[in-house]
Design a protein around this motif. Structure first.
Motif, PDB file in Angstrom:
ATOM      1  N   GLY A  29      11.475   8.111  38.777  1.00  0.00           N
ATOM      2  CA  GLY A  29      11.224   6.677  38.847  1.00  0.00           C
ATOM      3  C   GLY A  29       9.772   6.275  38.921  1.00  0.00           C
ATOM      4  O   GLY A  29       9.457   5.088  39.055  1.00  0.00           O
ATOM      5  N   SER A  30       8.838   7.220  38.827  1.00  0.00           N
ATOM      6  CA  SER A  30       7.413   6.895  38.936  1.00  0.00           C
ATOM      7  C   SER A  30       6.737   6.926  37.566  1.00  0.00           C
ATOM      8  O   SER A  30       7.284   7.431  36.591  1.00  0.00           O
ATOM      9  N   LEU A  31       5.537   6.369  37.510  1.00  0.00           N
ATOM     10  CA  LEU A  31       4.715   6.393  36.302  1.00  0.00           C
ATOM     11  C   LEU A  31       3.546   7.340  36.542  1.00  0.00           C
ATOM     12  O   LEU A  31       2.687   7.076  37.389  1.00  0.00           O
ATOM     13  N   GLY A  32       3.533   8.443  35.826  1.00  0.00           N
ATOM     14  CA  GLY A  32       2.439   9.397  35.919  1.00  0.00           C
ATOM     15  C   GLY A  32       1.482   9.222  34.752  1.00  0.00           C
ATOM     16  O   GLY A  32       1.867   8.746  33.685  1.00  0.00           O
ATOM     17  N   ALA A  33       0.241   9.604  34.951  1.00  0.00           N
ATOM     18  CA  ALA A  33      -0.761   9.553  33.883  1.00  0.00           C
ATOM     19  C   ALA A  33      -1.357  10.936  33.691  1.00  0.00           C
ATOM     20  O   ALA A  33      -1.766  11.578  34.665  1.00  0.00           O
ATOM     21  N   LEU A  34      -1.391  11.393  32.457  1.00  0.00           N
ATOM     22  CA  LEU A  34      -2.058  12.633  32.087  1.00  0.00           C
ATOM     23  C   LEU A  34      -3.373  12.239  31.440  1.00  0.00           C
ATOM     24  O   LEU A  34      -3.390  11.659  30.358  1.00  0.00           O
ATOM     25  N   ALA A 204      -1.066   3.856  37.003  1.00  0.00           N
ATOM     26  CA  ALA A 204      -0.247   5.026  37.333  1.00  0.00           C
ATOM     27  C   ALA A 204      -0.017   5.162  38.837  1.00  0.00           C
ATOM     28  O   ALA A 204      -0.849   4.748  39.655  1.00  0.00           O
ATOM     29  N   ASP A 205       1.116   5.759  39.184  1.00  0.00           N
ATOM     30  CA  ASP A 205       1.391   6.113  40.575  1.00  0.00           C
ATOM     31  C   ASP A 205       0.711   7.434  40.929  1.00  0.00           C
ATOM     32  O   ASP A 205       0.302   7.641  42.071  1.00  0.00           O
ATOM     33  N   GLY A 206       0.617   8.327  39.951  1.00  0.00           N
ATOM     34  CA  GLY A 206      -0.047   9.609  40.144  1.00  0.00           C
ATOM     35  C   GLY A 206      -0.815   9.984  38.899  1.00  0.00           C
ATOM     36  O   GLY A 206      -0.414   9.628  37.783  1.00  0.00           O
ATOM     37  N   VAL A 207      -1.928  10.689  39.061  1.00  0.00           N
ATOM     38  CA  VAL A 207      -2.791  11.065  37.941  1.00  0.00           C
ATOM     39  C   VAL A 207      -2.981  12.581  37.925  1.00  0.00           C
ATOM     40  O   VAL A 207      -3.232  13.192  38.976  1.00  0.00           O
ATOM     41  N   ALA A 208      -2.835  13.173  36.741  1.00  0.00           N
ATOM     42  CA  ALA A 208      -3.135  14.597  36.542  1.00  0.00           C
ATOM     43  C   ALA A 208      -4.305  14.690  35.579  1.00  0.00           C
ATOM     44  O   ALA A 208      -4.246  14.172  34.466  1.00  0.00           O
ATOM     45  N   LEU A 209      -5.373  15.320  36.013  1.00  0.00           N
ATOM     46  CA  LEU A 209      -6.576  15.468  35.196  1.00  0.00           C
ATOM     47  C   LEU A 209      -6.541  16.800  34.469  1.00  0.00           C
ATOM     48  O   LEU A 209      -6.399  17.858  35.088  1.00  0.00           O
ATOM     49  N   THR A 218      -4.759  16.841  40.706  1.00  0.00           N
ATOM     50  CA  THR A 218      -3.705  15.827  40.714  1.00  0.00           C
ATOM     51  C   THR A 218      -3.796  15.026  42.009  1.00  0.00           C
ATOM     52  O   THR A 218      -4.341  15.498  43.005  1.00  0.00           O
ATOM     53  N   GLY A 219      -3.262  13.817  41.975  1.00  0.00           N
ATOM     54  CA  GLY A 219      -3.250  12.986  43.170  1.00  0.00           C
ATOM     55  C   GLY A 219      -3.000  11.548  42.807  1.00  0.00           C
ATOM     56  O   GLY A 219      -2.800  11.197  41.635  1.00  0.00           O
TER      57      GLY A 219
END
Length: 367
Positions: A29-34, A204-209, A218-219
């Protein structure tokens, strides 16, 4: 449950290694960003999750369902329950808005197709546009139709492949907030692939670099922005001030005074202090708090619309730093000030990590 989990993903094209043991998780249910520069492997990862490419090794699952494991276990794209919103919408130009949206519903009954099409068009704010053709829509409206088409089959996961690139800045900001709200209302898990830090940090709710085929940090957006893993990451995510410093007994000595680092990395020694310009505060002599901080003067001022960039020269050191200021009016050039840092700073032993640079994408990057 429909969270995305990628474990130890490996991918090579010919002799070119693109992904090297990538681990990624987007909670249900979250929005992640790569997030990463061109050529880092993020598009390849998206294509692997969508099923357009096969893993060499590793595992991809959505909820309790394994979509890919190594090269032998590979669920075809149309059977994954994954919706994709490509760059620039990619609508069928000869089909109406309604028929574009209904395309992904396959051979379901006509009544269901019509009802579901109306439902998702209302969700994206285009309930009165069903009979229009793509060329009659603005760029933002076309992207909303593409999102509606991806959502129509009620996928477990939606992938957004840099969907705002072709839009002007004002529309881009407005549309990404709309997309965020639509995804939250739909309750769907989503992964946004982008090279734009502002885009990733804002929705985003969470970001992965990602860097060179590896997830390096990530965080939450606030965590990765305020506590980057190295100076290169800090610079990529936003404006920075980088100056030499030395860590002693848990404190950093530098031209801006004695500061508190949030990380000491390898222990005492020389290194680089990294500070966001908005954390650098100054007070003109005679003002309250003008006795705090190190002495300096205003060397230059650049008007930036919503704020000003104030260039500060630290007295007796030859060091110049920049601060973001909303003061009005901005003090005159040459005014004597006291300069201090609000909050903690980043400190990294040794030389600063290189700034991330965009490079031309190769054929392997785009596959």
């Amino acid at each position: 449950m429909s969270g995305l989990i990628v474990e130890e993903a490996e991918k090579t094209f010919g002799r070119t290694g693109v992904l090297h043991g990538v681990d990624l998780e987007v909670p249900d249910g979250s929005l992640g960003a790569l997030l990463g520069p061109s050529g880092c492997g993020k598009t390849t990862l998206l294509r692997l999750v969508a099923g357009f490419e096969r893993l060499d090794a590793g595992r991809i699952s959505v909820g309790d369902r394994v979509l890919a494991e190594g090269r032998s276990n590979h669920v075809r794209p149309e059977r994954r329950g994954v919706g994709v919103v490509p760059q620039e919408g990619a609508l069928f130009p000869h089909l109406s808005v309604a028929r574009n949206v209904a395309f992904g519903l396959g051979r379901r009954g006509r009544t269901h197709r019509r009802g579901r099409t109306e439902e998702v068009l209302e969700l994206v704010g285009l309930s009165g546009y069903a009979d229009r053709m793509p060329h009659e829509l603005s760029g933002g409206q076309q992207q909303r139709v593409a999102l509606a088409r991806a959502l129509a089959p009620e996928p477990a996961l939606v992938l957004l492949d840099e969907p705002f690139n072709a839009l002007d800045p004002a529309l881009r900001s407005e549309l990404r907030e709309e997309v965020r709200q639509v995804l939250r209302t739909a309750g769907v898990t989503a992964l946004l692939v982008t090279h734009d830090p502002e885009e990733a940090l804002s929705i985003a709710d969470g970001v992965a670099l990602m860097r060179e085929g590896v997830i390096v940090q990530t965080g939450t957006p606030r965590e990765v922005y305020e506590r980057p893993g190295d100076a290169g990451l800090a610079t990529y995510l936003g404006e920075t001030v980088v100056i030499p410093g030395e860590l002693r007994s848990g404190r950093v000595e530098c031209a801006l005074g004695t500061l508190t680092p949030y990380t000491g990395t390898d222990g005492p020694g020389e290194g680089s202090v990294v500070v966001r310009p908005e954390r650098i505060v100054f007070a003109v002599e005679g003002e309250r708090d003008a006795d705090e901080g190190v002495p300096g003067r205003i060397a230059d001022v650049t008007f930036a619309g919503h704020d000003s960039v104030v260039h500060l020269a630290v007295e007796g050191t030859g060091t110049r730093v920049k601060a973001r200021s909303h003061r009005h009016p901005v003090p005159e050039i040459g005014a004597r000030v006291r300069i201090r840092v609000s909050g903690e700073v980043a400190f990294f032993n040794g030389a600063a990590a290189p700034v991330w640079e965009e490079r031309p994408a190769t054929a392997a990057d785009l596959r």
